[in-house]
Each structure stands twice: as structure tokens, then as C-alpha cells.
Design a protein around this motif. Structure first.
Motif, PDB file in Angstrom:
ATOM      1  N   GLU A   5       0.944  -1.100  -0.010  1.00 55.74           N
ATOM      2  CA  GLU A   5       0.071   0.088   0.117  1.00 55.74           C
ATOM      3  C   GLU A   5       1.304   1.631  -0.081  1.00 55.74           C
ATOM      4  OE1 GLU A   5      -3.365   2.340   2.706  1.00 55.74           O
ATOM      5  OE2 GLU A   5      -2.699   0.310   3.213  1.00 55.74           O
ATOM      6  N   TYR A   6       0.385   2.840  -0.832  1.00 60.52           N
ATOM      7  CA  TYR A   6       1.411   3.175  -1.168  1.00 60.52           C
ATOM      8  C   TYR A   6       0.251   4.016  -0.817  1.00 60.52           C
ATOM      9  CZ  TYR A   6       3.921   7.439  -2.488  1.00 60.52           C
ATOM     10  OH  TYR A   6       4.319   8.973  -2.035  1.00 60.52           O
ATOM     11  N   GLY A   7       0.288   5.459  -0.507  1.00 61.89           N
ATOM     12  CA  GLY A   7      -0.713   7.082   0.004  1.00 61.89           C
ATOM     13  C   GLY A   7       0.244   7.864  -0.054  1.00 61.89           C
ATOM     14  N   THR A   8      -0.416   9.287  -0.411  1.00 66.05           N
ATOM     15  CA  THR A   8       0.471  10.229  -0.514  1.00 66.05           C
ATOM     16  C   THR A   8      -0.755  11.579  -1.264  1.00 66.05           C
ATOM     17  OG1 THR A   8       1.268  11.815  -2.068  1.00 66.05           O
ATOM     18  CG2 THR A   8       0.273  10.131  -2.746  1.00 66.05           C
ATOM     19  N   ASP A   9       0.219  13.106  -0.302  1.00 66.62           N
ATOM     20  CA  ASP A   9      -1.181  14.102   0.181  1.00 66.62           C
ATOM     21  C   ASP A   9      -1.159  15.373  -1.828  1.00 66.62           C
ATOM     22  OD1 ASP A   9       0.893  14.866   0.571  1.00 66.62           O
ATOM     23  OD2 ASP A   9       0.121  15.735   1.718  1.00 66.62           O
ATOM     24  N   ALA A  10       0.268  14.702  -2.395  1.00 63.71           N
ATOM     25  CA  ALA A  10       0.396  14.842  -3.499  1.00 63.71           C
ATOM     26  C   ALA A  10      -0.708  15.463  -4.229  1.00 63.71           C
ATOM     27  CB  ALA A  10       1.024  14.996  -4.609  1.00 63.71           C
ATOM     28  N   GLY A  18       3.565  16.857   1.554  1.00 61.31           N
ATOM     29  CA  GLY A  18       4.939  15.863   1.756  1.00 61.31           C
ATOM     30  C   GLY A  18       4.522  14.656   2.754  1.00 61.31           C
ATOM     31  N   GLU A  19       3.273  14.010   3.382  1.00 58.28           N
ATOM     32  CA  GLU A  19       2.944  13.471   4.052  1.00 58.28           C
ATOM     33  C   GLU A  19       2.696  12.049   2.727  1.00 58.28           C
ATOM     34  OE1 GLU A  19      -1.083  11.835   6.397  1.00 58.28           O
ATOM     35  OE2 GLU A  19      -0.616  13.433   5.321  1.00 58.28           O
ATOM     36  N   ARG A  20       3.649   9.987   3.118  1.00 57.42           N
ATOM     37  CA  ARG A  20       3.814  10.234   2.472  1.00 57.42           C
ATOM     38  C   ARG A  20       3.401   8.597   3.146  1.00 57.42           C
ATOM     39  NH1 ARG A  20       4.015  13.562  -0.095  1.00 57.42           N
ATOM     40  NH2 ARG A  20       5.442  13.841  -2.315  1.00 57.42           N
ATOM     41  N   ARG A  21       2.889   7.605   3.006  1.00 54.53           N
ATOM     42  CA  ARG A  21       2.554   6.352   3.634  1.00 54.53           C
ATOM     43  C   ARG A  21       2.663   5.105   2.222  1.00 54.53           C
ATOM     44  NH1 ARG A  21      -1.709   7.355   5.046  1.00 54.53           N
ATOM     45  NH2 ARG A  21      -3.305   5.026   4.220  1.00 54.53           N
ATOM     46  N   LEU A  22       3.940   4.162   3.286  1.00 56.92           N
ATOM     47  CA  LEU A  22       4.359   2.613   2.316  1.00 56.92           C
ATOM     48  C   LEU A  22       3.518   2.132   3.419  1.00 56.92           C
ATOM     49  CD1 LEU A  22       5.639   1.780   0.150  1.00 56.92           C
ATOM     50  CD2 LEU A  22       7.717   1.457   0.904  1.00 56.92           C
ATOM     51  N   SER A  23       3.147   0.586   3.327  1.00 53.92           N
ATOM     52  CA  SER A  23       3.315  -0.434   3.645  1.00 53.92           C
ATOM     53  C   SER A  23       3.433  -1.695   2.915  1.00 53.92           C
ATOM     54  CB  SER A  23       2.172  -0.463   4.129  1.00 53.92           C
ATOM     55  OG  SER A  23       0.579  -0.599   3.787  1.00 53.92           O
ATOM     56  N   GLU A  47       6.017   5.869   7.287  1.00 57.28           N
ATOM     57  CA  GLU A  47       4.804   7.177   7.039  1.00 57.28           C
ATOM     58  C   GLU A  47       6.007   8.282   7.922  1.00 57.28           C
ATOM     59  OE1 GLU A  47       0.816   8.271   9.045  1.00 57.28           O
ATOM     60  OE2 GLU A  47       1.211   7.859   9.824  1.00 57.28           O
ATOM     61  N   THR A  48       5.600   9.240   6.141  1.00 52.15           N
ATOM     62  CA  THR A  48       6.111  10.862   6.450  1.00 52.15           C
ATOM     63  C   THR A  48       5.148  11.587   5.975  1.00 52.15           C
ATOM     64  OG1 THR A  48       8.071   9.692   4.686  1.00 52.15           O
ATOM     65  CG2 THR A  48       7.724  12.135   5.366  1.00 52.15           C
ATOM     66  N   ARG A  49       5.477  12.060   7.255  1.00 52.39           N
ATOM     67  CA  ARG A  49       4.277  13.421   7.389  1.00 52.39           C
ATOM     68  C   ARG A  49       5.052  14.799   8.257  1.00 52.39           C
ATOM     69  NH1 ARG A  49       3.311   9.998  12.012  1.00 52.39           N
ATOM     70  NH2 ARG A  49       3.952  11.337  13.980  1.00 52.39           N
ATOM     71  N   PRO A  50       4.214  16.004   7.522  1.00 51.77           N
ATOM     72  CA  PRO A  50       4.738  17.333   7.955  1.00 51.77           C
ATOM     73  C   PRO A  50       4.547  17.264   9.809  1.00 51.77           C
ATOM     74  CG  PRO A  50       2.622  17.913   6.625  1.00 51.77           C
ATOM     75  CD  PRO A  50       2.880  16.160   6.877  1.00 51.77           C
ATOM     76  N   PRO A  92       9.662   4.361  10.913  1.00 50.84           N
ATOM     77  CA  PRO A  92       9.293   3.100  10.550  1.00 50.84           C
ATOM     78  C   PRO A  92       8.933   2.436  11.869  1.00 50.84           C
ATOM     79  CG  PRO A  92      11.594   3.024  10.652  1.00 50.84           C
ATOM     80  CD  PRO A  92      10.273   5.074  11.348  1.00 50.84           C
ATOM     81  N   MET A  93       7.771   1.090  11.294  1.00 49.03           N
ATOM     82  CA  MET A  93       7.426   0.310  12.263  1.00 49.03           C
ATOM     83  C   MET A  93       7.266  -0.797  11.160  1.00 49.03           C
ATOM     84  SD  MET A  93       3.679   2.557  13.909  1.00 49.03           S
ATOM     85  CE  MET A  93       3.564   2.978  11.431  1.00 49.03           C
ATOM     86  N   VAL A  94       6.879  -2.204  12.237  1.00 47.55           N
ATOM     87  CA  VAL A  94       6.810  -3.357  12.129  1.00 47.55           C
ATOM     88  C   VAL A  94       5.909  -3.873  12.965  1.00 47.55           C
ATOM     89  CG1 VAL A  94       7.353  -6.318  12.375  1.00 47.55           C
ATOM     90  CG2 VAL A  94       8.873  -3.974  11.939  1.00 47.55           C
ATOM     91  N   VAL A  95       4.697  -4.068  11.465  1.00 50.18           N
ATOM     92  CA  VAL A  95       3.357  -4.658  12.288  1.00 50.18           C
ATOM     93  C   VAL A  95       3.135  -5.753  12.248  1.00 50.18           C
ATOM     94  CG1 VAL A  95       1.056  -4.105  11.162  1.00 50.18           C
ATOM     95  CG2 VAL A  95       2.117  -1.796  11.535  1.00 50.18           C
ATOM     96  N   ALA A  96       2.541  -6.252  13.175  1.00 57.63           N
ATOM     97  CA  ALA A  96       1.800  -8.072  12.835  1.00 57.63           C
ATOM     98  C   ALA A  96       0.318  -8.079  13.284  1.00 57.63           C
ATOM     99  CB  ALA A  96       2.265  -8.749  14.009  1.00 57.63           C
ATOM    100  N   ARG A  97      -0.044  -8.723  12.417  1.00 58.97           N
ATOM    101  CA  ARG A  97      -1.905  -8.732  12.824  1.00 58.97           C
ATOM    102  C   ARG A  97      -2.250 -10.330  12.649  1.00 58.97           C
ATOM    103  NH1 ARG A  97      -0.980  -4.548   8.431  1.00 58.97           N
ATOM    104  NH2 ARG A  97      -2.099  -2.608   8.664  1.00 58.97           N
ATOM    105  N   LEU A  98      -3.336 -10.406  13.264  1.00 59.50           N
ATOM    106  CA  LEU A  98      -4.320 -11.554  13.534  1.00 59.50           C
ATOM    107  C   LEU A  98      -5.354 -11.425  12.718  1.00 59.50           C
ATOM    108  CD1 LEU A  98      -4.077 -14.686  13.867  1.00 59.50           C
ATOM    109  CD2 LEU A  98      -4.504 -13.872  16.903  1.00 59.50           C
ATOM    110  N   SER A  99      -6.396 -12.064  12.304  1.00 58.09           N
ATOM    111  CA  SER A  99      -7.931 -11.981  11.646  1.00 58.09           C
ATOM    112  C   SER A  99      -8.514 -13.612  11.666  1.00 58.09           C
ATOM    113  CB  SER A  99      -7.864 -10.934  10.227  1.00 58.09           C
ATOM    114  OG  SER A  99      -7.886 -11.974   9.086  1.00 58.09           O
ATOM    115  N   VAL A 100      -9.045 -13.735  12.436  1.00 62.38           N
ATOM    116  CA  VAL A 100     -10.485 -14.767  12.937  1.00 62.38           C
ATOM    117  C   VAL A 100     -11.395 -14.449  11.875  1.00 62.38           C
ATOM    118  CG1 VAL A 100     -11.046 -16.973  14.218  1.00 62.38           C
ATOM    119  CG2 VAL A 100      -9.065 -15.354  14.862  1.00 62.38           C
ATOM    120  N   PRO A 101     -11.607 -14.902  10.838  1.00 65.18           N
ATOM    121  CA  PRO A 101     -13.154 -15.183  10.019  1.00 65.18           C
ATOM    122  C   PRO A 101     -14.735 -15.806  11.416  1.00 65.18           C
ATOM    123  CG  PRO A 101     -12.085 -16.939   9.118  1.00 65.18           C
ATOM    124  CD  PRO A 101     -11.295 -15.955  10.225  1.00 65.18           C
ATOM    125  N   LEU A 102     -15.270 -14.680  11.788  1.00 63.28           N
ATOM    126  CA  LEU A 102     -16.331 -15.746  12.340  1.00 63.28           C
ATOM    127  C   LEU A 102     -17.555 -16.410  11.858  1.00 63.28           C
ATOM    128  CD1 LEU A 102     -17.210 -11.795  14.002  1.00 63.28           C
ATOM    129  CD2 LEU A 102     -15.869 -13.967  14.887  1.00 63.28           C
TER     130      LEU A 102
END
Length: 414
Positions: free
Chosen positions: A69-74, A80-85, A266-269, A282-292
Motif C-alpha cells: 500500500e502506498y499513499g500520498t497527499d500530492a 509532503g505526507e507519504r505512507r508505504l506499507s 509514514e512521512t508527515r509534516p 518506520p514500524m513493524v506491524v503484526a496482525r491476526l484476523s479470524v473469520p466469524l
């Protein structure tokens, strides 16, 4: 037990054919299995079942997912806000589904292997029966040709007796009629033999008009027949696969969690005392999802699987009863065919001797035409019945061996 194909073997042994060119029963069976499309199809299905077993043995069934995923406010404010995951996700099975899938695949492979053996038994028996039928028709054709030679000799003898004044014209005409009937029977018998040979050639994967010679040696059925009936094994394995499938669908009602591990930057002003600045985190993210499992709990699939399990159990029971009945029937039929062949074969020498004696008596004027024809017809009928009994004995032997999971050669399939 008595050896089979005694009369047919004796008749065939008189054929002017080189031993190297003659086909044995073993060669007929092996060639029919090698050239049979049905066997090739069954073996392909067995190979497919082996591939499914290998696939179901994987520890991880589903492929991992890569998400970027990549996001920008350009396009909007351009502050100058940017986000990459970047994240990698994997669904894990926690209810023991892999073991059940392997068990189901092993049962399906056992069923496919048993079905292949059942097809091989049917194909081998069909080839052995076709060989026995061709030998039977060939023996009948030779018998008809021999009867034609006798009818021609009878016609010549009646002509001589008529010329000498020892027989009336009606007797000469009757002898001519018998010769014509014998010619017709010989032509038809030879045609049937050619058709039977074409049928055997088809099962052997050869051109229908190809020349073929057989040399069948008498074979005995083992005193003890032990072996699995492949169709019963296939039914048992199919029932086991259906049972495991029900358990697998029950286990699949338990939700499988999905774990993911990712990296985000994530880069933000930001406003500082010294002025605005761009901050990167920078961040390291761990996720867990379980269907119901609220709405879909495999209700339809589980009901259908339970119905299939009940059907396969019923088919297994029906197949077990059929196998038991077929074995009893095949054994009794073989005993009856053995006794019939032995009885008819035992009187053949006397029949042959009587035929020679009545022919000599007629030629010497000591026997009338009607008496001679009656004796001749009874002699050839006895020989024909012996030929049919020998072929029936061979077919009964193949059926008995098939009922106990053996090839017509006596070998047990693997």
C-alpha cells in the motif's frame, strides 16, 4: 481340480504353426492389458489420485498473500505526507484438516488402485474368454470341414452303389443333399471362426484380419483360492473416503486464523519551534484476523457429504453381498463345467471308433443310408458338445479366478 481346455488344446495342437509364432494364454493376457484403452484410463486415474495425495500432504494449503500500500497527499494539499506499507499474510489451519485430507486422499488412492485392478481383471478375462471362443469356433470349423470330407466320401460311395445297382436313386440324391448341407455348414463355421479371431485381435490391439495362432496348455485352478476382490476393496475405500470427508467438513467449521507481518513507513509534516519539518516513522506491524462463522458453517456441504457417506456404505454392503454370491456361483459353475467336460471327453475315443465302423459298414453295403446318417450325426454332435464343454470349462475357470482377484493365468494382481 481337473485341467481345462483339454479337447481344445488337442484340436489346436494339430495346427501347422511354429511354436515361436503361437500365442500362449500368458501372452494373450499381457498383450490385452498393455493395449487396452480401459486399462490405460484406469491407470491414468490412479496416477491422478497419487498426485492429489501428494498435493493434500502439503503443510500449508493456501498460498501466502503479499499486500503493498502506498499513499500520498500530492494530488490534494501536497504537504509532503507519504505512507508505504508492505505486509505478508498466511492463513493457518488449526483443526487438523491436513491429516484428514491426507487420510481422505489415501482412501481415494486405494479406491482408484482397486478400480484399476478390477478393470485389469475384466479386460484379462474378456481376452481369455475371446481366446477360448475363437478356439471353440476354430474347432467347430475343422469339425465341419471334416464332416464335409465324410459327406463327400458318402456321396461317392452312394454313387458307386447306385451305379452297381445296390442302392436306389433316392439314396444317391439324399447323399448329394447331405454333402450340400455339409458344405453350407462348413462355410458358416469358418466365417464364425474368422469373426471370433477378429474379436480377439481387437482386444489385443491388432488389426482385425491379422493372422493369429494360439497354443493353450491345460491349466489347473489352485486348490486354495485366496485373494481380495478389487471391486469390494474399491467400495470399502470409497466408503472410508466419504467418512473422512464428513469429519473434514466438520473440522472446517472451525475458523482458520490469518497471520500477517508487515513493515510501514509514514512521512508527515510536523511543526517545531524551529519551523515545519517532515517526520518519518518506520514500524513493524503484526496482525491476526479470524473469520466469524455466523452465517456459513458448511451446512449444505456437510449434509451432502453425510448423504454420500450413507450411499457409499450401502454400496459397500451391496458389493460385499455380490462378491460372496459371485464366488459361490463361480465355484459351482466351475465344478459343473469340469464334470461336464470330463464326461464328454471320456467317451470321445468310442465315438471316433463308432464313426469309422459305421462308415466302413455303409461302404460295404452292410448299413443303410438312414442308419449311417443317424450314427454320423450323433458322433459329430458328441464331438461338438465336447468342444463346447471344453470352452465352457475355460470360461468358468476365468470367471472363478476373477471372482477371487486372480488373472486367467492364475496370478494375483498387485
Amino acid at each position: 481340480m481337473l485341467a481345462v481346455s483339454t479337447v481344445l488344446t488337442l484340436l489346436l495342437s494339430t495346427a501347422p504353426v511354429a511354436e515361436a509364432e503361437a500365442w500362449s494364454l500368458e501372452r494373450v493376457v499381457s498383450e490385452s492389458l498393455a493395449k487396452s484403452p480401459e486399462v490405460a484410463s484406469a491407470r491414468a486415474q490412479e496416477t491422478g489420485a497419487e498426485g492429489e495425495l501428494e498435493a493434500d500432504g502439503r503443510w500449508l494449503r493456501q498460498n501466502p498473500e503479499l499486500e503493498v500500500e502506498y499513499g500520498t497527499d500530492a494530488p490534494a494539499q501536497n504537504l509532503g505526507e507519504r505512507r508505504l506499507s508492505v505486509a505478508l499474510s498466511q492463513t493457518l489451519e488449526v483443526a487438523g484438516q491436513r491429516g484428514l485430507r491426507v487420510e481422505r486422499a489415501e482412501a481415494a488412492l486405494a479406491a482408484a488402485r482397486a478400480q484399476r485392478r478390477a478393470v485389469e481383471l475384466r479386460v484379462a478375462r474378456a481376452a481369455a474368454d475371446a481366446a477360448a471362443e475363437w478356439v471353440r469356433f476354430e474347432a467347430h470349423a475343422r469339425l465341419a470341414e471334416e464332416a464335409l470330407a465324410v459327406a463327400r466320401a458318402l456321396e461317392e460311395a452312394s454313387e458307386r452303389r447306385f451305379t452297381a445297382g445296390d442302392a436306389p436313386e433316392v439314396e444317391r440324391n439324399a447323399a448329394a443333399l447331405e454333402r450340400a448341407r455339409a458344405e453350407a455348414r462348413a462355410v458358416l463355421a469358418r466365417s464364425q471362426a474368422v469373426s471370433a479371431r477378429a474379436m480377439l485381435n481387437r482386444l489385443l490391439g491388432r488389426a482385425a484380419p491379422s493372422a493369429l495362432s494360439l497354443r493353450l496348455t491345460p491349466l489347473a485352478v489352485p486348490s486354495e483360492l485366496r485373494g481380495e476382490q478389487p471391486e469390494l476393496v474399491a467400495a470399502q475405500s470409497a466408503a472410508e473416503a466419504a467418512r473422512v470427508e464428513v469429519e473434514l467438513l466438520r473440522r472446517e467449521r472451525i475458523p482458520d486464523p490469518t497471520v500477517s507481518l508487515g513493515y510501514e513507513r509514514e512521512t508527515r509534516p510536523e511543526e517545531h519551534a524551529t519551523g515545519p519539518d517532515l517526520h518519518t516513522a518506520p514500524m513493524v506491524v503484526a496482525r491476526l484476523s479470524v473469520p466469524l462463522p455466523l452465517w456459513n458453517r458448511n451446512q449444505g456441504e456437510l449434509a451432502a457429504a453425510r448423504a454420500r457417506r450413507a450411499a457409499r456404505e450401502a454400496e459397500r454392503e451391496a458389493q460385499a453381498r455380490q462378491v460372496e454370491a459371485e464366488r459361490v456361483s463361480a465355484l459351482e459353475a466351475y465344478k459343473a463345467a469340469s464334470a461336464a467336460e470330463a464326461a464328454l471327453t471320456a467317451v470321445l475315443p468310442g465315438v471316433e471308433r463308432n464313426l469309422v465302423l459305421v462308415q466302413r459298414a455303409y461302404e460295404a453295403g452292410q448299413l443303410g443310408l438312414d442308419a449311417f446318417l443317424l450314427a454320423r450325426d450323433r458322433a459329430y454332435a458328441a464331438r461338438g458338445e465336447a468342444i463346447d464343454a471344453s470352452a465352457a470349462h475355460a470360461r468358468a475357470r476365468s470367471a472363478l479366478l476373477e471372482a477371487f482377484g486372480h488373472l486367467p493365468t492364475g496370478e494375483a494382481l498387485r
